[in-house]
Motif scaffolding. Structure first.
Motif, PDB file in Angstrom:
ATOM      1  N   LEU A 108       0.814  -1.220   0.000  1.00 45.48           N
ATOM      2  CA  LEU A 108       0.000   0.000   0.000  1.00 45.48           C
ATOM      3  C   LEU A 108       0.848   1.272   0.000  1.00 45.48           C
ATOM      4  N   THR A 109       2.055   1.169   0.527  1.00 49.88           N
ATOM      5  CA  THR A 109       2.912   2.361   0.572  1.00 49.88           C
ATOM      6  C   THR A 109       3.854   2.457  -0.626  1.00 49.88           C
ATOM      7  N   THR A 110       3.740   1.540  -1.571  1.00 48.36           N
ATOM      8  CA  THR A 110       4.584   1.561  -2.769  1.00 48.36           C
ATOM      9  C   THR A 110       4.571   2.905  -3.493  1.00 48.36           C
ATOM     10  N   PRO A 111       3.420   3.560  -3.657  1.00 49.72           N
ATOM     11  CA  PRO A 111       3.443   4.857  -4.361  1.00 49.72           C
ATOM     12  C   PRO A 111       4.344   5.898  -3.699  1.00 49.72           C
ATOM     13  N   PHE A 112       4.506   5.838  -2.399  1.00 48.99           N
ATOM     14  CA  PHE A 112       5.352   6.805  -1.705  1.00 48.99           C
ATOM     15  C   PHE A 112       6.828   6.603  -2.054  1.00 48.99           C
ATOM     16  N   ARG A 113       7.207   5.369  -2.377  1.00 46.43           N
ATOM     17  CA  ARG A 113       8.594   5.091  -2.732  1.00 46.43           C
ATOM     18  C   ARG A 113       8.971   5.766  -4.051  1.00 46.43           C
ATOM     19  N   ARG A 114       7.987   5.963  -4.906  1.00 40.62           N
ATOM     20  CA  ARG A 114       8.260   6.624  -6.186  1.00 40.62           C
ATOM     21  C   ARG A 114       8.723   8.066  -5.986  1.00 40.62           C
ATOM     22  N   PHE A 115       8.344   8.646  -4.846  1.00 42.30           N
ATOM     23  CA  PHE A 115       8.757  10.019  -4.534  1.00 42.30           C
ATOM     24  C   PHE A 115      10.035  10.041  -3.709  1.00 42.30           C
ATOM     25  N   GLY A 116      10.656   8.873  -3.538  1.00 40.42           N
ATOM     26  CA  GLY A 116      11.915   8.796  -2.811  1.00 40.42           C
ATOM     27  C   GLY A 116      11.761   8.662  -1.304  1.00 40.42           C
ATOM     28  N   LEU A 117      10.534   8.434  -0.832  1.00 39.38           N
ATOM     29  CA  LEU A 117      10.308   8.282   0.604  1.00 39.38           C
ATOM     30  C   LEU A 117      10.526   6.830   1.019  1.00 39.38           C
ATOM     31  N   SER A 118      11.170   6.646   2.138  1.00 37.68           N
ATOM     32  CA  SER A 118      11.375   5.308   2.678  1.00 37.68           C
ATOM     33  C   SER A 118      10.131   4.901   3.466  1.00 37.68           C
ATOM     34  N   THR A 119       9.595   3.744   3.142  1.00 32.26           N
ATOM     35  CA  THR A 119       8.396   3.264   3.834  1.00 32.26           C
ATOM     36  C   THR A 119       8.730   2.168   4.845  1.00 32.26           C
ATOM     37  N   ARG A 120      10.000   1.885   4.999  1.00 30.24           N
ATOM     38  CA  ARG A 120      10.409   0.813   5.914  1.00 30.24           C
ATOM     39  C   ARG A 120       9.961   1.091   7.354  1.00 30.24           C
ATOM     40  N   ALA A 121      10.062   2.334   7.772  1.00 35.28           N
ATOM     41  CA  ALA A 121       9.667   2.686   9.143  1.00 35.28           C
ATOM     42  C   ALA A 121       8.169   2.473   9.350  1.00 35.28           C
ATOM     43  N   LEU A 122       7.348   2.810   8.357  1.00 34.79           N
ATOM     44  CA  LEU A 122       5.909   2.602   8.468  1.00 34.79           C
ATOM     45  C   LEU A 122       5.570   1.121   8.525  1.00 34.79           C
ATOM     46  N   GLU A 123       6.228   0.335   7.682  1.00 33.99           N
ATOM     47  CA  GLU A 123       6.002  -1.110   7.691  1.00 33.99           C
ATOM     48  C   GLU A 123       6.400  -1.708   9.043  1.00 33.99           C
ATOM     49  N   LEU A 124       7.524  -1.267   9.570  1.00 35.92           N
ATOM     50  CA  LEU A 124       7.975  -1.738  10.876  1.00 35.92           C
ATOM     51  C   LEU A 124       7.010  -1.292  11.972  1.00 35.92           C
ATOM     52  N   SER A 125       6.468  -0.093  11.845  1.00 39.99           N
ATOM     53  CA  SER A 125       5.501   0.416  12.831  1.00 39.99           C
ATOM     54  C   SER A 125       4.255  -0.452  12.885  1.00 39.99           C
ATOM     55  N   VAL A 126       3.775  -0.877  11.726  1.00 35.46           N
ATOM     56  CA  VAL A 126       2.602  -1.763  11.686  1.00 35.46           C
ATOM     57  C   VAL A 126       2.900  -3.038  12.455  1.00 35.46           C
ATOM     58  N   ALA A 127       4.064  -3.615  12.198  1.00 36.57           N
ATOM     59  CA  ALA A 127       4.434  -4.853  12.886  1.00 36.57           C
ATOM     60  C   ALA A 127       4.549  -4.648  14.395  1.00 36.57           C
ATOM     61  N   LEU A 128       5.156  -3.544  14.791  1.00 36.46           N
ATOM     62  CA  LEU A 128       5.347  -3.298  16.224  1.00 36.46           C
ATOM     63  C   LEU A 128       4.020  -3.042  16.940  1.00 36.46           C
ATOM     64  N   VAL A 129       3.122  -2.294  16.304  1.00 37.50           N
ATOM     65  CA  VAL A 129       1.822  -2.029  16.934  1.00 37.50           C
ATOM     66  C   VAL A 129       1.044  -3.326  17.113  1.00 37.50           C
ATOM     67  N   VAL A 130       1.011  -4.150  16.060  1.00 36.88           N
ATOM     68  CA  VAL A 130       0.285  -5.413  16.147  1.00 36.88           C
ATOM     69  C   VAL A 130       0.913  -6.321  17.190  1.00 36.88           C
ATOM     70  N   ARG A 131       2.235  -6.321  17.260  1.00 38.31           N
ATOM     71  CA  ARG A 131       2.928  -7.199  18.196  1.00 38.31           C
ATOM     72  C   ARG A 131       2.822  -6.736  19.646  1.00 38.31           C
ATOM     73  N   PHE A 132       2.927  -5.427  19.876  1.00 36.34           N
ATOM     74  CA  PHE A 132       3.021  -4.947  21.248  1.00 36.34           C
ATOM     75  C   PHE A 132       1.687  -4.566  21.887  1.00 36.34           C
ATOM     76  N   THR A 133       0.642  -4.384  21.116  1.00 35.56           N
ATOM     77  CA  THR A 133      -0.654  -4.056  21.721  1.00 35.56           C
ATOM     78  C   THR A 133      -1.116  -5.145  22.690  1.00 35.56           C
ATOM     79  N   PRO A 134      -1.102  -6.431  22.289  1.00 41.50           N
ATOM     80  CA  PRO A 134      -1.483  -7.468  23.268  1.00 41.50           C
ATOM     81  C   PRO A 134      -0.527  -7.539  24.452  1.00 41.50           C
ATOM     82  N   ALA A 135       0.760  -7.289  24.209  1.00 36.88           N
ATOM     83  CA  ALA A 135       1.731  -7.352  25.309  1.00 36.88           C
ATOM     84  C   ALA A 135       1.464  -6.251  26.328  1.00 36.88           C
TER      85      ALA A 135
END
Length: 191
Positions: A108-135
Motif C-alpha cells: 500500500l505504501t509503494t506509491p510513496f517510494r516513487r517520490f523517494g520516501l522510505s516506507t520501511r519505518a511505516l512497515e515496521l511500525s505496523v508490525a510493532l503495533v500489532v505485536r506490542f498491543t497485546p503485550a
C-alpha cells in the motif's frame, strides 16, 4: 484468505458499521461477528474474548453516560458499533500472520517510494503495533492483579504511570535491538 483481502473486507465492514445508527442492526452485526469468531472453535473464541475483555468497562461507561444524558439509543449504538468493529479487527489480527500484514502495508505504501520516501519505518511500525498491543494489554492486566492483591480499593488511574513506564522500557529495549541489527538510526540530539 489472503491478508490483503481480509484487511480490505475489514475496512469495508468498518465503514458499513459506521453507516448504521439503529442499535438493532448493530446488534445483528455484532452477532454476525461473534458467529464468525466461533468458526475458529470455542478455544479460539475464548482467546478472542479475553483479548477484548478490557474494552467492556469502557463500552459500558459510554452506554451509561448516554443513558444518563437521555440518549440511551445513541450510547447503545456507539457501544455496539465499537464492539463489533474491534471484535472484527481482533479476528483479522488473530487469523493473519504478521509478515502478511506487513507485506500489505508495504504494497500500500509503494506509491510513496516513487517520490523517494522510505516506507520501511511505516512497515515496521505496523508490525510493532500489532505485536506490542497485546503485550501492553497483558502488562496492564498484571498490574491490575498486583494492585488488587495489595489494596482493597478498585484499580484505576493509579496503574497508568507504571504501565506507561513499562511500555517505554519495552520500547527502549526494542529500539536498542533494532539499532544493534542496523535497523534504525539513533535520534539526532544536535537539533
Amino acid at each position: 484468505m489472503p491478508a490483503g483481502v481480509k484487511l480490505a473486507a475489514l475496512s469495508l465492514a468498518t465503514v458499513g458499521l459506521f453507516m448504521l445508527d439503529d442499535p438493532a442492526w448493530l446488534a445483528l452485526a455484532l452477532a454476525g461477528v461473534v458467529a464468525l469468531i466461533l468458526t475458529g472453535g470455542l478455544r479460539f473464541a475464548r482467546a478472542a474474548a479475553r483479548s477484548l475483555r478490557i474494552l467492556v468497562p469502557f463500552l459500558l461507561l459510554i452506554a451509561v453516560w448516554h443513558g444518563l444524558t437521555g440518549q440511551l439509543a445513541e450510547g447503545l449504538a456507539v457501544a455496539l458499533r465499537l464492539m463489533a468493529a474491534l471484535s472484527l479487527a481482533n479476528f483479522v489480527t488473530m487469523t493473519t500472520r504478521l509478515t502478511d500484514m506487513v507485506a500489505v502495508a508495504g504494497f500500500l505504501t509503494t506509491p510513496f517510494r516513487r517520490f523517494g520516501l522510505s516506507t520501511r519505518a511505516l512497515e515496521l511500525s505496523v508490525a510493532l503495533v500489532v505485536r506490542f498491543t497485546p503485550a501492553i494489554a497483558r502488562q496492564g492486566s498484571l498490574l491490575s492483579e498486583a494492585w488488587r492483591a495489595r489494596s482493597p480499593r478498585r484499580t484505576g488511574w493509579q496503574i497508568v504511570m507504571p504501565l506507561a513506564a513499562l511500555a517505554i522500557d519495552d520500547a527502549e529495549h526494542v529500539a536498542e535491538a533494532l539499532r544493534a541489527r542496523g535497523g534504525v538510526e539513533p535520534p539526532n540530539d544536535t537539533g
